[in-house]
Design a protein around this motif. Structure first.
Motif, PDB file in Angstrom:
ATOM      1  N   ALA A   1      14.656 -26.510  19.765  1.00 43.04           N
ATOM      2  CA  ALA A   1      14.025 -26.946  18.752  1.00 43.04           C
ATOM      3  C   ALA A   1      12.855 -27.592  18.837  1.00 43.04           C
ATOM      4  O   ALA A   1      11.750 -27.457  18.156  1.00 43.04           O
ATOM      5  CB  ALA A   1      14.803 -28.217  18.080  1.00 43.04           C
ATOM      6  N   LEU A   2      12.539 -28.187  19.850  1.00 41.57           N
ATOM      7  CA  LEU A   2      11.098 -28.486  20.110  1.00 41.57           C
ATOM      8  C   LEU A   2      10.165 -27.509  20.393  1.00 41.57           C
ATOM      9  O   LEU A   2       8.745 -27.473  20.072  1.00 41.57           O
ATOM     10  CB  LEU A   2      11.066 -29.620  21.554  1.00 41.57           C
ATOM     11  N   ALA A   3      10.679 -26.505  21.082  1.00 39.00           N
ATOM     12  CA  ALA A   3      10.047 -25.210  21.415  1.00 39.00           C
ATOM     13  C   ALA A   3       9.396 -24.621  20.379  1.00 39.00           C
ATOM     14  O   ALA A   3       8.135 -24.165  20.098  1.00 39.00           O
ATOM     15  CB  ALA A   3      10.633 -24.366  22.257  1.00 39.00           C
ATOM     16  N   SER A   4      10.149 -24.739  19.222  1.00 38.80           N
ATOM     17  CA  SER A   4       9.818 -23.916  17.969  1.00 38.80           C
ATOM     18  C   SER A   4       8.851 -24.838  17.345  1.00 38.80           C
ATOM     19  O   SER A   4       8.038 -24.213  16.475  1.00 38.80           O
ATOM     20  CB  SER A   4      11.107 -23.759  17.121  1.00 38.80           C
ATOM     21  N   ALA A   5       8.575 -26.195  17.560  1.00 32.26           N
ATOM     22  CA  ALA A   5       7.823 -26.829  16.489  1.00 32.26           C
ATOM     23  C   ALA A   5       6.484 -26.962  17.487  1.00 32.26           C
ATOM     24  O   ALA A   5       5.548 -27.418  16.841  1.00 32.26           O
ATOM     25  CB  ALA A   5       8.371 -28.296  16.770  1.00 32.26           C
ATOM     26  N   ALA A   6       6.342 -26.559  18.683  1.00 28.57           N
ATOM     27  CA  ALA A   6       5.100 -26.698  19.478  1.00 28.57           C
ATOM     28  C   ALA A   6       4.042 -25.761  18.920  1.00 28.57           C
ATOM     29  O   ALA A   6       2.990 -26.429  18.678  1.00 28.57           O
ATOM     30  CB  ALA A   6       5.368 -26.288  20.943  1.00 28.57           C
ATOM     31  N   PRO A   7       4.422 -24.602  18.398  1.00 29.85           N
ATOM     32  CA  PRO A   7       3.151 -23.887  18.000  1.00 29.85           C
ATOM     33  C   PRO A   7       2.426 -24.438  16.787  1.00 29.85           C
ATOM     34  O   PRO A   7       1.194 -24.219  16.293  1.00 29.85           O
ATOM     35  CB  PRO A   7       3.770 -22.587  17.469  1.00 29.85           C
ATOM     36  N   VAL A   8       3.203 -25.321  15.919  1.00 33.24           N
ATOM     37  CA  VAL A   8       2.394 -25.890  14.672  1.00 33.24           C
ATOM     38  C   VAL A   8       2.262 -27.286  14.886  1.00 33.24           C
ATOM     39  O   VAL A   8       2.158 -28.270  13.860  1.00 33.24           O
ATOM     40  CB  VAL A   8       3.669 -26.081  13.501  1.00 33.24           C
ATOM     41  N   ALA A   9       2.130 -27.756  16.213  1.00 33.67           N
ATOM     42  CA  ALA A   9       1.980 -29.261  16.653  1.00 33.67           C
ATOM     43  C   ALA A   9       0.614 -29.654  16.096  1.00 33.67           C
ATOM     44  O   ALA A   9       0.569 -30.710  15.613  1.00 33.67           O
ATOM     45  CB  ALA A   9       1.800 -29.495  18.080  1.00 33.67           C
ATOM     46  N   LEU A  10      -0.285 -28.924  16.201  1.00 33.60           N
ATOM     47  CA  LEU A  10      -2.001 -29.158  15.562  1.00 33.60           C
ATOM     48  C   LEU A  10      -1.808 -29.398  14.069  1.00 33.60           C
ATOM     49  O   LEU A  10      -2.299 -30.538  13.394  1.00 33.60           O
ATOM     50  CB  LEU A  10      -2.937 -28.185  16.052  1.00 33.60           C
ATOM     51  N   PRO A  11      -1.235 -28.626  13.383  1.00 40.41           N
ATOM     52  CA  PRO A  11      -0.998 -28.673  11.743  1.00 40.41           C
ATOM     53  C   PRO A  11      -0.223 -30.057  11.571  1.00 40.41           C
ATOM     54  O   PRO A  11      -0.367 -30.696  10.501  1.00 40.41           O
ATOM     55  CB  PRO A  11      -0.505 -27.427  11.289  1.00 40.41           C
ATOM     56  N   LEU A  12       0.614 -30.163  12.172  1.00 36.24           N
ATOM     57  CA  LEU A  12       1.612 -31.339  11.940  1.00 36.24           C
ATOM     58  C   LEU A  12       0.835 -32.629  12.198  1.00 36.24           C
ATOM     59  O   LEU A  12       0.958 -33.660  11.353  1.00 36.24           O
ATOM     60  CB  LEU A  12       3.044 -31.365  12.938  1.00 36.24           C
ATOM     61  N   THR A  13       0.152 -32.583  13.429  1.00 35.06           N
ATOM     62  CA  THR A  13      -0.754 -34.130  13.554  1.00 35.06           C
ATOM     63  C   THR A  13      -1.930 -34.157  12.546  1.00 35.06           C
ATOM     64  O   THR A  13      -1.950 -35.208  11.769  1.00 35.06           O
ATOM     65  CB  THR A  13      -1.527 -33.647  14.877  1.00 35.06           C
ATOM     66  N   ALA A  14      -2.382 -32.979  11.979  1.00 36.03           N
ATOM     67  CA  ALA A  14      -3.431 -32.920  10.826  1.00 36.03           C
ATOM     68  C   ALA A  14      -2.659 -33.631   9.530  1.00 36.03           C
ATOM     69  O   ALA A  14      -3.218 -34.313   8.996  1.00 36.03           O
ATOM     70  CB  ALA A  14      -3.880 -31.600  10.474  1.00 36.03           C
ATOM     71  N   VAL A  15      -1.523 -32.945   9.310  1.00 36.00           N
ATOM     72  CA  VAL A  15      -0.746 -33.270   8.202  1.00 36.00           C
ATOM     73  C   VAL A  15      -0.466 -34.932   8.192  1.00 36.00           C
ATOM     74  O   VAL A  15      -0.597 -35.654   7.139  1.00 36.00           O
ATOM     75  CB  VAL A  15       0.491 -32.449   7.751  1.00 36.00           C
ATOM     76  N   THR A  16      -0.088 -35.486   9.258  1.00 34.25           N
ATOM     77  CA  THR A  16       0.418 -36.919   9.510  1.00 34.25           C
ATOM     78  C   THR A  16      -0.878 -37.420   9.284  1.00 34.25           C
ATOM     79  O   THR A  16      -0.789 -38.831   8.545  1.00 34.25           O
ATOM     80  CB  THR A  16       0.937 -37.055  10.858  1.00 34.25           C
ATOM     81  N   ALA A  17      -2.150 -37.275   9.993  1.00 33.78           N
ATOM     82  CA  ALA A  17      -3.171 -37.850   9.804  1.00 33.78           C
ATOM     83  C   ALA A  17      -3.642 -37.896   8.030  1.00 33.78           C
ATOM     84  O   ALA A  17      -4.218 -39.201   7.773  1.00 33.78           O
ATOM     85  CB  ALA A  17      -4.496 -37.482  10.517  1.00 33.78           C
ATOM     86  N   ALA A  18      -3.580 -36.958   7.668  1.00 34.39           N
ATOM     87  CA  ALA A  18      -3.999 -37.033   6.109  1.00 34.39           C
ATOM     88  C   ALA A  18      -3.011 -37.865   5.202  1.00 34.39           C
ATOM     89  O   ALA A  18      -3.677 -38.392   4.278  1.00 34.39           O
ATOM     90  CB  ALA A  18      -3.908 -35.305   5.776  1.00 34.39           C
ATOM     91  N   THR A  19      -1.895 -37.524   5.606  1.00 34.39           N
ATOM     92  CA  THR A  19      -0.852 -38.506   4.869  1.00 34.39           C
ATOM     93  C   THR A  19      -1.175 -40.172   4.816  1.00 34.39           C
ATOM     94  O   THR A  19      -1.368 -40.694   3.975  1.00 34.39           O
ATOM     95  CB  THR A  19       0.594 -38.348   5.455  1.00 34.39           C
ATOM     96  N   ILE A  20      -1.552 -40.599   6.262  1.00 33.59           N
ATOM     97  CA  ILE A  20      -2.033 -41.848   6.349  1.00 33.59           C
ATOM     98  C   ILE A  20      -3.268 -42.315   5.719  1.00 33.59           C
ATOM     99  O   ILE A  20      -3.375 -43.308   4.971  1.00 33.59           O
ATOM    100  CB  ILE A  20      -2.099 -42.387   7.951  1.00 33.59           C
TER     101      ILE A  20
END
Length: 404
Positions: free
Chosen positions: A107-126
């Motif tokens: 599961a963590l390996a599958s999430a690794a490729p989208v780590a940058l977009p995930l971080t960007a979405v988190t920052a944008a939400t805040i």
């Protein structure tokens, strides 16, 4: 001379009547056997409602029915107290253990490729939440600290706890936080079911069944029930103790999640994730904990601000839906996973919806947990920054963005 309490000022004793001393806070938190028995009946009733709703295909039935039962009991005055603290802590610990159990190496390996977009979405939400809070505070009816602490998504309990220190209105912050959680918890299962139905139109059999199982057994996912239950208890207790020792935000939730993550990644312990009756009961207490917070007294206190607060919450939710769509488009993630990962609701309620909808719980837990940690860590700094001479700069930036 002892200070006069607010209750004594509002209802002064009649002449010649001895004033009873106010009970010590610890006395208010002591649970009598009658109280325990009443909560057992309430939870049983909420579970029965969830069981009936699951037969009709209602999404996340135990969470949704328990939330509605709790809200009705609180608004009618039948229940005037919160869910007992021990039951609340146990449910949070089990939710944390359940979250951690989904974070496997694949599961963590599958999430690794989208780590940058995930971080960007988190920052944008805040950033979106802070901007909406700034607009809410422009009306001068809500202070900036109260608006910011009320609007940021994630870590509701921890945010409410630090409201006093940051000179915010604790009652307003708590109401705004739990109103958002309640609205998202109520609508997320319905939206998730709609998204799952749309996605399964070309792929039969992928939609969720609307529940997490109606059977009494198994209680944990492993084949050995006793060993799994003992492991679950050990992981939960060790996680809570470690979370308190490390001063983690929401230690009863985050501590067991990290402990379960370590146990899951080590592959050394039997399956211990709550399942069946145990998982459903956990979701019942999560729903009750949210529902009973909506009392008549609370609604009376904030009735003038309610339209503005609802509009602000709706704006944040709509912005998160847009961010979810962008994230799904860029990364190819299913829309239901992106929606549940970015929705600004309570992590407990979102997890219940994700499990019931058979969504990617590992991805959703990762994003929601990341946002919770970031929010709890940076919100006090943002709040102090907004109230320490910087608002003029923020005003110009937001005003310029609005004109653009």
């Amino acid at each position: 001379m002892a200070p006069t309490s607010a209750l004594q000022r509002e209802h002064p004793p009649s002449p010649g009547t001895a004033t009873k001393p106010a009970p010590h806070p610890t006395e208010l938190r002591r649970f009598r056997p009658a109280s325990v028995g009443r909560w057992a009946l309430i939870s049983a009733g909420a579970y029965a409602a969830g069981l009936a709703a699951s037969a009709f295909g209602v999404p996340a039935p135990y969470l949704l029915c328990a939330l509605l039962v709790g809200a009705v009991l609180a608004l009618t005055g039948v229940v005037r107290e919160r869910v007992p603290a021990p039951a609340n802590r146990v449910s949070q610990a089990l939710v944390g253990a359940l979250m951690g159990s989904y974070l496997t190496w694949p599961a963590l390996a599958s999430a690794a490729p989208v780590a940058l977009p995930l971080t960007a979405v988190t920052a944008a939400t805040i950033a979106l939440s802070v901007a909406v809070a700034w607009l809410l505070a422009r009306g001068r009816q809500v202070s900036r600290p109260s608006a910011v602490l009320g609007m940021v998504p994630g870590g509701s309990a921890a945010i409410v706890t630090c409201a006093d220190e940051l000179k915010a209105d604790v009652r307003l912050v708590a109401f705004t936080q739990y109103l958002r959680v309640g609205l998202v918890a109520t609508t997320a299962p319905l939206v998730a079911q709609w998204l799952a139905s749309a996605a399964s139109a070309g792929s039969p059999g992928q939609a969720g069944d609307g529940g997490s199982g109606t059977g009494l057994l198994p209680l944990v996912t492993g084949s050995g029930q006793l060993a799994g239950l003992l492991t679950l208890a050990a992981v939960s207790v060790a996680g809570v103790l470690a979370g308190r020792r490390l001063r983690l935000p929401t230690p009863a939730l985050i501590g067991p999640m990290l402990a379960a993550l370590v146990a899951t990644l080590s592959n050394a312990l039997p399956g211990f994730a709550p399942a069946g009756l145990l998982q459903n009961l956990v979701f019942v207490f999560v729903g009750l904990d949210v529902g009973v917070r909506f009392t008549r007294e609370t609604l009376v206190r904030v009735r003038r601000l309610l339209p503005s607060i609802l509009l602000a919450i709706a704006t944040v939710c709509a912005g998160c839906v847009l961010l979810a769509w962008l994230f799904a488009t860029v990364t190819g993630t299913p829309v239901i996973d992106a929606y549940l990962a970015t929705t600004p609701g309570g992590i407990n309620a979102v997890l219940a919806t994700a499990v019931s909808s058979h969504a990617d719980v590992a991805l959703i837990s990762t994003v929601q947990s990341l946002r919770l940690l970031i929010v709890v860590l940076v919100t006090p700094m943002i709040t102090r920054w907004l109230t320490a001479g910087r608002p003029a700069v923020v005003d110009r930036v937001v005003a310029g963005t609005a004109r653009g």
